[in-house]
Design a protein around this motif. Structure first.
Motif, PDB file in Angstrom:
ATOM      1  N   SER A 107       0.810  -1.201   0.280  1.00 54.63           N
ATOM      2  CA  SER A 107      -0.050   0.118  -0.047  1.00 54.63           C
ATOM      3  C   SER A 107       0.814   1.269  -0.016  1.00 54.63           C
ATOM      4  O   SER A 107       0.537   2.428  -0.581  1.00 54.63           O
ATOM      5  N   ALA A 108       2.113   1.415   0.811  1.00 52.79           N
ATOM      6  CA  ALA A 108       2.967   2.423   0.961  1.00 52.79           C
ATOM      7  C   ALA A 108       3.511   2.597  -0.442  1.00 52.79           C
ATOM      8  O   ALA A 108       3.630   3.887  -0.981  1.00 52.79           O
ATOM      9  N   VAL A 110       2.256   1.971  -3.249  1.00 55.44           N
ATOM     10  CA  VAL A 110       1.146   2.087  -4.379  1.00 55.44           C
ATOM     11  C   VAL A 110       1.175   3.733  -4.153  1.00 55.44           C
ATOM     12  O   VAL A 110       1.114   4.343  -5.150  1.00 55.44           O
ATOM     13  N   LEU A 111       0.831   4.114  -2.908  1.00 51.31           N
ATOM     14  CA  LEU A 111       0.796   5.530  -2.696  1.00 51.31           C
ATOM     15  C   LEU A 111       2.023   6.301  -3.061  1.00 51.31           C
ATOM     16  O   LEU A 111       1.795   7.561  -3.753  1.00 51.31           O
ATOM     17  N   ILE A 112       3.373   6.012  -2.836  1.00 51.83           N
ATOM     18  CA  ILE A 112       4.249   6.491  -3.216  1.00 51.83           C
ATOM     19  C   ILE A 112       4.418   6.750  -5.049  1.00 51.83           C
ATOM     20  O   ILE A 112       4.743   8.087  -5.237  1.00 51.83           O
ATOM     21  N   SER A 114       1.957   6.490  -6.822  1.00 49.55           N
ATOM     22  CA  SER A 114       0.820   7.453  -7.436  1.00 49.55           C
ATOM     23  C   SER A 114       0.952   8.823  -7.021  1.00 49.55           C
ATOM     24  O   SER A 114       0.576   9.784  -7.634  1.00 49.55           O
ATOM     25  N   ALA A 115       1.699   9.116  -5.942  1.00 46.87           N
ATOM     26  CA  ALA A 115       1.905  10.664  -5.526  1.00 46.87           C
ATOM     27  C   ALA A 115       3.025  11.117  -6.349  1.00 46.87           C
ATOM     28  O   ALA A 115       3.196  12.411  -6.559  1.00 46.87           O
ATOM     29  N   THR A 116       3.992  10.289  -6.901  1.00 46.45           N
ATOM     30  CA  THR A 116       4.831  10.989  -7.513  1.00 46.45           C
ATOM     31  C   THR A 116       4.740  11.110  -9.077  1.00 46.45           C
ATOM     32  O   THR A 116       5.302  11.737  -9.884  1.00 46.45           O
TER      33      THR A 116
END
Length: 117
Positions: A107-108, A110-112, A114-116
């Motif tokens: 999850s982390a 994927v978040l990283i 998607s945030a980049t």
């Protein structure tokens, strides 16, 4: 290597049986030795009476040893069951922790990612 009826010989079972026979023979010898020591205390007994006392002592000695072995084997089985149950619980907990950690890391990631973007 096969037995007389062409079934394969189980080396582990054969060794366990041999160990059992050796243990019984050693206990019989121990019982006879202790019976002799016990019988010598009674100097007033005749030889045949002393032999009878020693024989009875040796039989009781061996039966007590057998009872002790049976109780030990029973307790070992109980402990094995308890430890196997505890091991299964710990294994499930470890698997759940691993899967949870993997899910958190995924999850982390994927978040990283998607945030980049």
């Amino acid at each position: 290597m096969t037995a007389m009826d062409d079934r394969p010989v189980d080396a582990g079972a054969l060794i366990a049986e041999l160990e059992g026979h050796l243990l019984v023979e050693a206990t019989l010898a121990e019982g006879r030795l202790e019976a002799g020591r016990f019988g010598r205390r009674f100097e007033w007994l005749t030889d045949s009476q002393r032999e009878e006392v020693e024989e009875r002592f040796a039989r009781v000695y061996v039966s007590l040893a057998r009872l002790c072995w049976e109780r030990t084997a029973l307790r070992a089985g109980e402990l094995r069951g308890e430890y196997e149950a505890a091991y299964r619980v710990l294994r499930r907990r470890l698997l759940a922790t691993f899967l949870s950690g993997t899910a958190v890391l995924l999850s982390a990631a994927v978040l990283i990612v998607s945030a980049t973007r």
